[in-house]
Design an enzyme around this catalytic site. Sequence first.
Site, mmCIF file in Angstrom:
data_model
loop_
_atom_site.group_PDB
_atom_site.id
_atom_site.type_symbol
_atom_site.label_atom_id
_atom_site.label_comp_id
_atom_site.label_asym_id
_atom_site.label_seq_id
_atom_site.Cartn_x
_atom_site.Cartn_y
_atom_site.Cartn_z
ATOM 1 N N GLU A 1 17.200 16.652 -21.556
ATOM 2 C CA GLU A 1 18.295 17.434 -21.690
ATOM 3 C C GLU A 1 19.178 17.256 -23.091
ATOM 4 O OE1 GLU A 1 19.649 14.653 -18.373
ATOM 5 O OE2 GLU A 1 18.045 15.168 -19.447
ATOM 6 N N HIS B 1 16.841 11.354 -23.358
ATOM 7 C CA HIS B 1 16.312 12.148 -22.316
ATOM 8 C C HIS B 1 16.153 13.513 -22.646
ATOM 9 C CE1 HIS B 1 18.890 9.236 -19.768
ATOM 10 N NE2 HIS B 1 17.868 8.509 -20.242
ATOM 11 N N TYR C 1 18.027 12.106 -9.532
ATOM 12 C CA TYR C 1 18.073 10.849 -10.335
ATOM 13 C C TYR C 1 18.773 9.782 -9.013
ATOM 14 C CZ TYR C 1 19.154 7.496 -13.988
ATOM 15 O OH TYR C 1 19.224 6.325 -14.739
ATOM 16 N N CYS D 1 21.871 12.175 -15.916
ATOM 17 C CA CYS D 1 22.406 10.808 -15.741
ATOM 18 C C CYS D 1 23.988 11.158 -16.049
ATOM 19 C CB CYS D 1 21.779 9.819 -16.795
ATOM 20 S SG CYS D 1 22.020 9.724 -18.384
ATOM 21 N N CYS E 1 24.175 11.855 -20.043
ATOM 22 C CA CYS E 1 23.878 13.283 -20.498
ATOM 23 C C CYS E 1 24.733 14.184 -19.787
ATOM 24 C CB CYS E 1 22.379 13.549 -19.928
ATOM 25 S SG CYS E 1 21.129 12.624 -21.037
ATOM 26 N N CYS F 1 6.065 9.008 -21.998
ATOM 27 C CA CYS F 1 6.877 8.039 -21.163
ATOM 28 C C CYS F 1 6.219 7.982 -19.837
ATOM 29 C CB CYS F 1 8.080 8.250 -20.659
ATOM 30 S SG CYS F 1 9.312 8.352 -22.037
#
Length: 141
Positions: A71, A69, A118, A97, A100, A25
Site C-alpha cells: 500500500e 509495504h 494481518y 499495518c 501504513c 519477498c
Amino acid sequence: MSKKQERYDQAYMRMAKEWSKLSHCKRKQVGALIVKDRMIISDGFNGTPSGFDNDCEDAAGNTKWHVLHAEANAILKVANSTQSCKDATLYLTMSPCKECSKLIHQSGIKRVVFFEAYKDTSGLEFLEKAGVEIHKLNSTE
C-alpha cells in the site's frame, strides 16, 4: 452494498492477488490496487525500494527494515503523479499495518477492501476511527 459493487470488489481483489505475485519477498507477498471512479490509478506490491537488490529478507529470514509495504508503494506512485487518492478505494490482499494505516488515512483514501487479516489489527481499528470504510472479502469467486 450492491451486488454490482461486490462483483467489482472481487474482480479488483483478483487483480491485487495477481499483482502480489510480482513481489520477491519470500515470507509474504502482498498486492495493492488504488481505484478511483472505476479506474485503477495505482498499483503496488511489497518489496525493496528502486535501485536496491530484490532480496526482502536477511540471512536469518527476517524482513529487511527498508522493505516497502504494497500500500505504501501504491500511495507513493500516486504522490509521484498527477493523480490524487482523495475518495479512492484501496484493495489489499492483506489488511494494513498501523504505520501504513496512517498513510492511507492521510492520502485521502475513503474505503479499504482487504482479503486476509494481518496479525495486528490496530491499523484497521485506526482507519475505522478515522472514518475510513473497511470491508473484508471472504472470497474472490
